[in-house]
Design an enzyme around this catalytic site. Structure first.
Site, PDB file in Angstrom:
ATOM      1  N   HIS A  27       3.896   7.084   5.258  1.00 42.27           N
ATOM      2  CA  HIS A  27       2.885   7.737   5.604  1.00 42.27           C
ATOM      3  C   HIS A  27       2.362   6.919   6.882  1.00 42.27           C
ATOM      4  O   HIS A  27       1.427   7.311   7.558  1.00 42.27           O
ATOM      5  CB  HIS A  27       1.578   8.441   4.524  1.00 42.27           C
ATOM      6  CG  HIS A  27       1.030   6.693   4.292  1.00 42.27           C
ATOM      7  ND1 HIS A  27       1.759   6.386   2.751  1.00 42.27           N
ATOM      8  CD2 HIS A  27       0.083   6.301   4.486  1.00 42.27           C
ATOM      9  CE1 HIS A  27       0.229   5.501   2.272  1.00 42.27           C
ATOM     10  NE2 HIS A  27      -0.327   5.794   4.014  1.00 42.27           N
ATOM     11  N   ASP A  40      -3.115   8.462  -1.150  1.00 37.21           N
ATOM     12  CA  ASP A  40      -3.858   7.408   0.100  1.00 37.21           C
ATOM     13  C   ASP A  40      -5.179   6.999  -0.501  1.00 37.21           C
ATOM     14  O   ASP A  40      -4.852   5.399  -1.178  1.00 37.21           O
ATOM     15  CB  ASP A  40      -3.601   8.143   1.762  1.00 37.21           C
ATOM     16  CG  ASP A  40      -3.513   6.647   2.505  1.00 37.21           C
ATOM     17  OD1 ASP A  40      -3.751   5.365   2.250  1.00 37.21           O
ATOM     18  OD2 ASP A  40      -4.356   7.141   3.213  1.00 37.21           O
ATOM     19  N   HIS A  78       0.821  -1.377  -0.149  1.00 35.52           N
ATOM     20  CA  HIS A  78      -0.151   0.720  -0.017  1.00 35.52           C
ATOM     21  C   HIS A  78       0.629   1.407  -0.194  1.00 35.52           C
ATOM     22  O   HIS A  78       0.427   2.585  -0.556  1.00 35.52           O
ATOM     23  CB  HIS A  78      -0.965  -0.224   1.114  1.00 35.52           C
ATOM     24  CG  HIS A  78      -1.613   1.979   1.260  1.00 35.52           C
ATOM     25  ND1 HIS A  78      -2.405   1.566   0.214  1.00 35.52           N
ATOM     26  CD2 HIS A  78      -1.612   1.845   3.025  1.00 35.52           C
ATOM     27  CE1 HIS A  78      -2.293   3.174   0.706  1.00 35.52           C
ATOM     28  NE2 HIS A  78      -2.546   3.588   2.237  1.00 35.52           N
ATOM     29  N   ASP A 124     -22.844  17.587 -23.919  1.00 33.75           N
ATOM     30  CA  ASP A 124     -21.413  18.075 -24.003  1.00 33.75           C
ATOM     31  C   ASP A 124     -20.516  16.374 -23.525  1.00 33.75           C
ATOM     32  O   ASP A 124     -19.908  15.558 -23.277  1.00 33.75           O
ATOM     33  CB  ASP A 124     -20.487  18.449 -23.162  1.00 33.75           C
ATOM     34  CG  ASP A 124     -21.074  18.570 -21.092  1.00 33.75           C
ATOM     35  OD1 ASP A 124     -22.527  17.983 -21.167  1.00 33.75           O
ATOM     36  OD2 ASP A 124     -20.309  18.681 -20.918  1.00 33.75           O
ATOM     37  N   GLU A 131       1.217   5.685  12.404  1.00 32.18           N
ATOM     38  CA  GLU A 131      -0.043   4.890  12.886  1.00 32.18           C
ATOM     39  C   GLU A 131      -0.402   3.207  12.924  1.00 32.18           C
ATOM     40  O   GLU A 131      -0.953   3.425  13.928  1.00 32.18           O
ATOM     41  CB  GLU A 131      -1.147   5.782  11.790  1.00 32.18           C
ATOM     42  CG  GLU A 131      -2.846   5.918  12.255  1.00 32.18           C
ATOM     43  CD  GLU A 131      -3.800   6.423  11.332  1.00 32.18           C
ATOM     44  OE1 GLU A 131      -2.935   6.993  10.244  1.00 32.18           O
ATOM     45  OE2 GLU A 131      -4.822   6.286  11.406  1.00 32.18           O
ATOM     46  N   ASP A 132       0.187   2.633  12.175  1.00 36.79           N
ATOM     47  CA  ASP A 132       0.542   1.408  12.167  1.00 36.79           C
ATOM     48  C   ASP A 132       1.597   0.407  12.619  1.00 36.79           C
ATOM     49  O   ASP A 132       0.835  -1.118  12.946  1.00 36.79           O
ATOM     50  CB  ASP A 132       0.277   1.101  10.983  1.00 36.79           C
ATOM     51  CG  ASP A 132      -2.057   2.338  10.657  1.00 36.79           C
ATOM     52  OD1 ASP A 132      -2.491   1.684  10.998  1.00 36.79           O
ATOM     53  OD2 ASP A 132      -1.452   1.611   8.929  1.00 36.79           O
TER      54      ASP A 132
HETATM   55 MN    MN Z   1      -2.914   4.380   3.771  1.00 38.44          MN
END
Ligand code: MN
Length: 516
Positions: free
Chosen positions: A70, A142, A46, A262, A74-75
């Site tokens: 990123h 993300d 990811h 359009d 957090e993880d």
């Molecule tokens: Mn993520």
């Protein structure tokens, strides 16, 4: 599909830059080792995919590295300080911003419950993330990858992500003029939210396009021949309307397909601004323009910076066709938006950007002008101070978080007790101390946007008279006074404690006093 390494080689010719990307890749692999996605793949696929997207968008080195890292804070149990140590302060700040945006989502079902009450999602998120626009762009990458892999999520989660994407991330991409990303986000989200409607519209679109394509090919041939004759070099492309934008337009037109002109537009891309107007003249000499449908977004760009000439014409055999005329730079900017500016190149400057001329904007859209000015600077190869890229609305409000990631907005200058009273009066009554960003602080520490505030409680603690000096919001004062009364501390009134006064006592009063 190119590998991450080959993309990195292409975008970052300097070996030292690439070295950092590889180091961050190894770091992410090590930290996420053993974690899996619902697809069964290693979790690290990811962040690697997010970094890929950022490379494709031509984002700067710090953003690509932050993309790789990123989810690490957090993880995994990696502290931010470790990232700062290894990859520098700027990368750490970006990762921190992305983490905080992520935390505002934690455990929430409905976006309106965790975003502060303003209509402007970008401004909200910008303030929450310390105003570095790159945090939003990384967040978009993300989200885009999460949408692309949404099939592995349970239905409930799919719906939640899809709704949030339509409500927040699509509009965000639009605000940044990232047209291509916006379209992809909306198409995927809409497909999950209303699969039947999506498939039905897709079939109808294909059906209408079948006949439209042939007619358009003829018109395209006519226009191309005329432009050659006039010696105006141009690229002509067909652009097909996305299913989601068709859906929105049909809603506006009571489902009447015939009123949509359009479905497919012809897009003419030329070298410079004056050629745009010459091409417009050529088209109007070939076909009858529908006067009300001529739009000059070159002289008057859209608020997100989008530029183009639009015209809808009727051919001699009654065909109605929309044309969009723009320069290569405008085209690039329309597709990639703000992200396009990070890959700066003097030669790519459009005349508008060269002259530094910007469209005047209403005061409440000043932030877009700030973004545009940053774009001009970046395009000129100048450095932009991302911290200075402040959003001007709500600058008298700050946004702080609970450890769980709930977000609260307070007036600037608010203190920890003000926060505690906003969260819950009972919580405030038992406050024995405060931790901000994990560190113990005094009761008079002013809160700053982005702070994570933890209220420490003790059962034997009760509200104290001198707390009146440690709060500044009228809400907290009212609650505290009633608690004090409740405790029969009549001295609160008798001693006539001088309460601090100021314009911030009343919410929404901006007159004088505290400067923004
Ligand atoms: Mn993520």
């Amino acid at each position: 599909m190119k590998t991450l390494a080959s993309l990195a080689r292409e975008k970052f010719p300097r070996e030292t830059d690439r070295g950092q990307i590889y180091a961050a890749t190894d770091f992410a692999k090590e930290k996420h080792a053993g974690q899996k996605r619902l697809s069964g793949e290693d979790y690290v696929t990811h962040p690697l995919a997010v970094a890929r997207i950022l490379l494709e968008w031509d984002m700067d080195l710090d953003s690509v590295i932050a993309g790789l890292l990123h989810d690490v804070v957090e993880d995994t149990d990696t502290p931010l300080s470790e990232i700062e140590e290894k990859f520098g302060e700027d990368v750490a700040r970006l990762v921190d911003g992305v983490t905080k945006v992520g935390m505002t989502r934690a455990g929430r079902d409905d976006i309106s419950t965790y975003l502060p009450e303003t209509k402007d999602n970008l401004a909200k998120l910008m303030i929450a993330t310390g105003s570095d626009i790159r945090v939003i762009i990384i967040k978009l990458a993300d989200r885009l990858h999460n949408l692309r892999t949404l099939e592995f999520q349970p239905r409930e989660k799919q719906l939640k992500k899809a709704r949030e994407s339509l409500e927040v991330f699509g509009p965000l991409a639009d605000r940044l003029n990232m047209g291509r990303v916006r379209t992809e986000v909306e198409e995927i989200a809409f497909r999950y939210i209303a699969p039947k409607r999506y498939n039905k519209l897709k079939r109808e679109l294909d059906f209408h396009l079948g006949s439209a394509r042939k007619k358009l090919d003829k018109i395209r041939g006519e226009v191309a021949a005329k432009l050659r004759e006039e010696k105006l070099p141009a690229e002509i492309d067909g652009r097909v309307k996305s299913v989601y934008s068709l859906h929105k337009k049909l809603e506006k037109y009571d489902g009447d397909f015939d009123r949509i002109h359009d479905l497919m537009a012809l897009r003419i891309v030329v070298d410079d601004v004056s050629t745009c107007y010459l091409v417009l003249g050529v088209i109007h000499s070939l076909y009858t323009p529908m006067i009300a449908r001529i739009k000059d977004y070159i002289a008057r760009p859209k608020n997100n910076g989008y530029q183009s000439l639009h015209t809808t014409v009727e051919t001699s055999d009654g065909q109605i066709v929309e044309f969009q005329i723009r320069t290569h730079e405008m085209h690039d900017y329309a597709e990639r938006g703000l992200a396009a500016s990070f890959h700066y190149n003097e030669n790519k400057l459009t005349e508008v950007y060269k002259s530094g001329k910007l469209a005047p904007l209403p005061a409440n859209l000043k932030w877009i002008q700030d973004l545009q000015e940053a774009v001009v600077k970046l395009r000129a190869g100048k450095k932009v101070d991302f911290n200075a890229l402040k959003i001007h609305i709500f600058s008298d409000r700050i946004f702080v978080y609970t450890p769980r990631g709930d977000i609260f907005d307070l007036p600037a200058g608010a203190l920890p007790l003000d926060f505690a009273y906003r969260v819950h009066t009972d919580l405030a009554a038992k406050a024995s101390g405060f931790k901000i960003n994990g560190k113990m602080v005094k009761f008079d520490r002013e809160l700053k946007s982005g702070d994570i505030v933890e209220v420490l409680t003790h059962n034997k603690t009760s509200p104290k008279l001198d707390w009146l000096k440690k709060i500044m919001t009228s809400h907290a004062r009212t609650k505290l006074r009633s608690q004090l009364r409740h405790q029969n501390i009549e001295t609160a009134r008798r001693e006539n404690i001088q309460k601090p006064t100021g314009p911030w006592n009343r919410r929404g009063n901006n007159s004088g006093g505290k400067k923004n």
